[in-house]
Write a protein that holds these residues in place. Structure first.
Motif, PDB file in Angstrom:
ATOM      1  N   PRO A 112       0.871  -1.444  -0.085  1.00 57.83           N
ATOM      2  CA  PRO A 112      -0.287   0.272  -0.202  1.00 57.83           C
ATOM      3  C   PRO A 112       0.581   1.472   0.048  1.00 57.83           C
ATOM      4  O   PRO A 112       1.644   1.020   0.602  1.00 57.83           O
ATOM      5  CB  PRO A 112      -0.790  -0.065   1.251  1.00 57.83           C
ATOM      6  N   VAL A 113       0.249   2.144  -0.937  1.00 51.56           N
ATOM      7  CA  VAL A 113       0.703   3.491  -0.762  1.00 51.56           C
ATOM      8  C   VAL A 113      -0.464   4.760  -0.318  1.00 51.56           C
ATOM      9  O   VAL A 113      -0.873   5.718  -1.244  1.00 51.56           O
ATOM     10  CB  VAL A 113       1.036   4.411  -1.884  1.00 51.56           C
ATOM     11  N   PRO A 114      -0.426   4.867   0.674  1.00 50.99           N
ATOM     12  CA  PRO A 114      -1.128   5.383   1.617  1.00 50.99           C
ATOM     13  C   PRO A 114      -1.798   6.764   1.548  1.00 50.99           C
ATOM     14  O   PRO A 114      -0.094   7.259   1.357  1.00 50.99           O
ATOM     15  CB  PRO A 114      -1.493   5.839   3.232  1.00 50.99           C
ATOM     16  N   CYS A 115      -2.596   7.491   0.716  1.00 52.87           N
ATOM     17  CA  CYS A 115      -2.510   9.366   0.762  1.00 52.87           C
ATOM     18  C   CYS A 115      -3.138  10.004   1.285  1.00 52.87           C
ATOM     19  O   CYS A 115      -3.400  11.478   0.947  1.00 52.87           O
ATOM     20  CB  CYS A 115      -3.206   8.976  -0.918  1.00 52.87           C
ATOM     21  N   GLY A 116      -3.805   9.473   2.002  1.00 51.92           N
ATOM     22  CA  GLY A 116      -4.716  10.584   2.961  1.00 51.92           C
ATOM     23  C   GLY A 116      -5.383   9.280   4.084  1.00 51.92           C
ATOM     24  O   GLY A 116      -5.506   8.226   4.230  1.00 51.92           O
ATOM     25  N   THR A 117      -6.283   9.843   5.016  1.00 55.90           N
ATOM     26  CA  THR A 117      -6.232   9.498   6.194  1.00 55.90           C
ATOM     27  C   THR A 117      -7.298   9.789   7.004  1.00 55.90           C
ATOM     28  O   THR A 117      -8.538   9.642   7.486  1.00 55.90           O
ATOM     29  CB  THR A 117      -5.335   9.062   7.593  1.00 55.90           C
ATOM     30  N   SER A 118      -8.468  10.713   6.002  1.00 50.09           N
ATOM     31  CA  SER A 118      -9.619  11.266   6.590  1.00 50.09           C
ATOM     32  C   SER A 118     -10.697  11.713   5.625  1.00 50.09           C
ATOM     33  O   SER A 118     -10.208  11.575   4.334  1.00 50.09           O
ATOM     34  CB  SER A 118      -9.271  12.701   7.305  1.00 50.09           C
ATOM     35  N   ARG A 119     -11.744  11.427   5.932  1.00 45.23           N
ATOM     36  CA  ARG A 119     -12.768  10.872   5.442  1.00 45.23           C
ATOM     37  C   ARG A 119     -13.188  12.489   3.887  1.00 45.23           C
ATOM     38  O   ARG A 119     -13.079  12.785   2.409  1.00 45.23           O
ATOM     39  CB  ARG A 119     -13.829  10.870   5.438  1.00 45.23           C
ATOM     40  N   PRO A 120     -12.280  14.142   4.931  1.00 45.79           N
ATOM     41  CA  PRO A 120     -12.452  14.947   3.570  1.00 45.79           C
ATOM     42  C   PRO A 120     -11.559  15.279   3.199  1.00 45.79           C
ATOM     43  O   PRO A 120     -11.290  15.541   1.956  1.00 45.79           O
ATOM     44  CB  PRO A 120     -12.126  15.936   5.404  1.00 45.79           C
ATOM     45  N   THR A 121     -10.577  14.655   3.368  1.00 40.00           N
ATOM     46  CA  THR A 121      -9.236  14.078   2.261  1.00 40.00           C
ATOM     47  C   THR A 121      -9.530  14.378   1.123  1.00 40.00           C
ATOM     48  O   THR A 121      -8.892  14.466   0.262  1.00 40.00           O
ATOM     49  CB  THR A 121      -7.296  13.916   3.218  1.00 40.00           C
ATOM     50  N   VAL A 122      -9.621  12.333   1.045  1.00 37.85           N
ATOM     51  CA  VAL A 122     -10.389  11.933   0.435  1.00 37.85           C
ATOM     52  C   VAL A 122     -11.494  12.381  -0.614  1.00 37.85           C
ATOM     53  O   VAL A 122     -10.983  12.640  -1.552  1.00 37.85           O
ATOM     54  CB  VAL A 122     -11.622  10.874   0.426  1.00 37.85           C
ATOM     55  N   GLN A 123     -12.597  13.649   0.341  1.00 36.37           N
ATOM     56  CA  GLN A 123     -13.786  13.667  -0.949  1.00 36.37           C
ATOM     57  C   GLN A 123     -12.938  15.181  -1.839  1.00 36.37           C
ATOM     58  O   GLN A 123     -13.457  15.771  -2.709  1.00 36.37           O
ATOM     59  CB  GLN A 123     -15.078  14.787   0.425  1.00 36.37           C
ATOM     60  N   ARG A 124     -11.937  15.842  -1.192  1.00 32.95           N
ATOM     61  CA  ARG A 124     -11.339  17.291  -2.023  1.00 32.95           C
ATOM     62  C   ARG A 124     -10.235  16.758  -2.968  1.00 32.95           C
ATOM     63  O   ARG A 124      -9.300  17.956  -2.705  1.00 32.95           O
ATOM     64  CB  ARG A 124     -11.235  18.050  -0.970  1.00 32.95           C
ATOM     65  N   GLY A 132      -8.054   4.795  -4.517  1.00 34.24           N
ATOM     66  CA  GLY A 132      -9.108   4.712  -4.348  1.00 34.24           C
ATOM     67  C   GLY A 132      -8.936   3.711  -2.761  1.00 34.24           C
ATOM     68  O   GLY A 132      -7.451   3.900  -1.908  1.00 34.24           O
ATOM     69  N   TYR A 133     -10.352   3.113  -2.619  1.00 34.69           N
ATOM     70  CA  TYR A 133     -10.107   2.645  -1.377  1.00 34.69           C
ATOM     71  C   TYR A 133      -9.151   1.257  -1.249  1.00 34.69           C
ATOM     72  O   TYR A 133      -9.883   0.218  -2.300  1.00 34.69           O
ATOM     73  CB  TYR A 133     -10.915   1.752  -0.083  1.00 34.69           C
ATOM     74  N   GLY A 134      -8.659   0.170  -0.396  1.00 37.10           N
ATOM     75  CA  GLY A 134      -7.841  -0.488  -0.456  1.00 37.10           C
ATOM     76  C   GLY A 134      -7.862  -1.246   0.887  1.00 37.10           C
ATOM     77  O   GLY A 134      -8.131  -0.772   2.215  1.00 37.10           O
ATOM     78  N   TYR A 135      -7.830  -2.635   0.679  1.00 33.01           N
ATOM     79  CA  TYR A 135      -7.434  -3.436   2.410  1.00 33.01           C
ATOM     80  C   TYR A 135      -5.975  -4.203   2.210  1.00 33.01           C
ATOM     81  O   TYR A 135      -5.718  -4.991   1.234  1.00 33.01           O
ATOM     82  CB  TYR A 135      -8.103  -4.799   2.083  1.00 33.01           C
ATOM     83  N   CYS A 136      -5.030  -3.940   3.409  1.00 33.51           N
ATOM     84  CA  CYS A 136      -3.782  -4.173   3.411  1.00 33.51           C
ATOM     85  C   CYS A 136      -3.990  -5.678   4.235  1.00 33.51           C
ATOM     86  O   CYS A 136      -4.144  -5.483   5.592  1.00 33.51           O
ATOM     87  CB  CYS A 136      -3.250  -3.196   4.314  1.00 33.51           C
ATOM     88  N   ALA A 137      -3.568  -6.893   4.200  1.00 32.51           N
ATOM     89  CA  ALA A 137      -4.105  -7.676   5.012  1.00 32.51           C
ATOM     90  C   ALA A 137      -2.935  -8.199   5.197  1.00 32.51           C
ATOM     91  O   ALA A 137      -3.661  -8.236   6.867  1.00 32.51           O
ATOM     92  CB  ALA A 137      -4.180  -9.639   4.205  1.00 32.51           C
ATOM     93  N   SER A 140      -3.559  -5.422   8.692  1.00 34.40           N
ATOM     94  CA  SER A 140      -5.510  -5.588   8.969  1.00 34.40           C
ATOM     95  C   SER A 140      -5.818  -4.210   9.423  1.00 34.40           C
ATOM     96  O   SER A 140      -6.802  -4.554   9.983  1.00 34.40           O
ATOM     97  CB  SER A 140      -5.748  -6.720   9.643  1.00 34.40           C
ATOM     98  N   ARG A 141      -5.924  -3.657   7.522  1.00 39.16           N
ATOM     99  CA  ARG A 141      -6.362  -2.205   7.900  1.00 39.16           C
ATOM    100  C   ARG A 141      -6.994  -1.913   6.352  1.00 39.16           C
ATOM    101  O   ARG A 141      -6.143  -2.193   5.841  1.00 39.16           O
ATOM    102  CB  ARG A 141      -5.236  -1.780   8.714  1.00 39.16           C
ATOM    103  N   PHE A 142      -7.840  -1.199   6.469  1.00 39.68           N
ATOM    104  CA  PHE A 142      -8.147  -0.190   4.639  1.00 39.68           C
ATOM    105  C   PHE A 142      -7.499   0.671   5.023  1.00 39.68           C
ATOM    106  O   PHE A 142      -6.812   1.285   5.854  1.00 39.68           O
ATOM    107  CB  PHE A 142      -9.515  -0.364   4.702  1.00 39.68           C
ATOM    108  N   PHE A 143      -7.068   0.973   3.748  1.00 44.26           N
ATOM    109  CA  PHE A 143      -6.921   2.344   3.846  1.00 44.26           C
ATOM    110  C   PHE A 143      -7.552   3.290   2.211  1.00 44.26           C
ATOM    111  O   PHE A 143      -7.643   2.409   1.883  1.00 44.26           O
ATOM    112  CB  PHE A 143      -4.204   2.070   3.758  1.00 44.26           C
ATOM    113  N   TRP A 144      -6.785   4.591   1.897  1.00 42.98           N
ATOM    114  CA  TRP A 144      -7.077   5.158   0.448  1.00 42.98           C
ATOM    115  C   TRP A 144      -5.897   5.396   0.133  1.00 42.98           C
ATOM    116  O   TRP A 144      -5.078   6.362   0.420  1.00 42.98           O
ATOM    117  CB  TRP A 144      -8.200   5.894   0.747  1.00 42.98           C
TER     118      TRP A 144
END
Length: 297
Positions: A112-124, A132-137, A140-144
């Protein structure tokens, strides 16, 4: 800054300058050449400076003998984003100039290469539509953000790499990478590609076989033990350690990019830094080719 880092940057500068020889554009040459720019970017990644402003202040104070002219932050960012094709080219050139280029054992994985950690960041975010959203097995966490797909040799030397939306299937991305570099695959006979269970698929393995690639992966549940599986546990640690080098030493997950070009160049910058360290260690005969300890402080 250590003598080892000085030596690496000097050797890298000579290598890049030789590759770019005779390709200067018309007009007044820039005060900071492309060779110096790439070396500056590698030094930034190796020394762990995530902020361009802090990095340029440090370079002005400590690296003035190697880089007599340094641009302002905006100019540095603009030049660095424009240099993405050159950085990608140099990753390949360094790999070709090492003893590992002809290795027919390849290891592949995605991280994973996370690019944001909050919903407002994702929206703008300007990355919307690419990230996009993905899952790191493994954690055990989701990331955007994005996923970095890397095909490398057992020593960690990058052969191919790509960034893709996490929602795109791993097999689909790897197939596209191999299609883009079809000539590279065709030049090698008997490639052994080592992967994890995520690349399991009978049609995918058949397609690889048509390209002369044998896939070695762990067996899935309710599947017979596959040929060569007992040796996979130790080999799989190699790609995990490569990812750890990118994330632990080169701060891949703290890249700070906010645009398509920004994320791409910052990821490429870190891959180039790792490739440069491996290349230089190979040239000087270092016992551990992927060690960056001599260059990161």
């Amino acid at each position: 800054m250590t003598t080892d880092l000085n030596t690496l940057l000097t050797a890298l500068y000579v290598k890049i300058d030789d590759e770019l020889g005779g390709t200067r554009c018309l007009g007044r040459p820039p005060l900071l050449s492309d060779s110096e720019l790439v070396c500056l970017a590698v030094a930034q990644a190796l020394l762990g400076f995530r902020s361009e402003a802090r990095w340029l202040r440090y370079a002005n104070k400590h690296l003035w003998s190697m880089f007599p002219y340094l641009p302002q932050r905006a100019g540095y960012n603009k030049r660095l984003r424009a240099a993405l094709p050159l950085v990608k080219r140099m990753i390949r050139e360094l790999a070709m100039d090492s003893d590992f280029w002809t290795d027919t054992v390849w290891i592949t994985d995605s991280t994973p290469v996370p690019c944001g950690t909050s919903r407002p960041t994702v929206q703008r975010s300007n990355l919307a539509g690419w990230a996009g959203y993905g899952y790191c097995a493994s954690h055990s966490r989701f990331f955007w953000g994005l996923r970095l797909y890397l095909v490398c040799t057992p020593t960690g030397m990058p052969i191919m790499w790509a960034l893709a939306n996490p929602k795109i299937g791993e097999r689909e991305v790897l197939a596209a990478m191999l299609e883009v570099d079809a000539g590279l695959v065709a030049d090698r006979a008997g490639i052994l590609l080592i992967s994890d269970k995520g690349f399991a698929s009978v049609p995918f393995e058949q397609a690889l076989g048509e390209q002369g690639i044998q896939l070695l992966r762990p067996s899935r549940k309710r599947e017979k033990q596959r040929f060569g599986e007992p040796m996979l546990k130790k080999v799989r640690q190699l790609i995990e350690s490569v990812n750890d080098t990118l994330k632990g030493q080169l701060d891949l997950e703290e890249h700070g990019g906010r645009t398509f070009e920004g994320v791409a160049i910052r990821v490429a910058q870190r891959i180039l830094a790792m490739a440069a360290g491996i290349w230089h260690n190979n040239k000087i005969g270092a016992p551990v080719t992927r060690s960056l300890v001599a260059y990161d402080h």
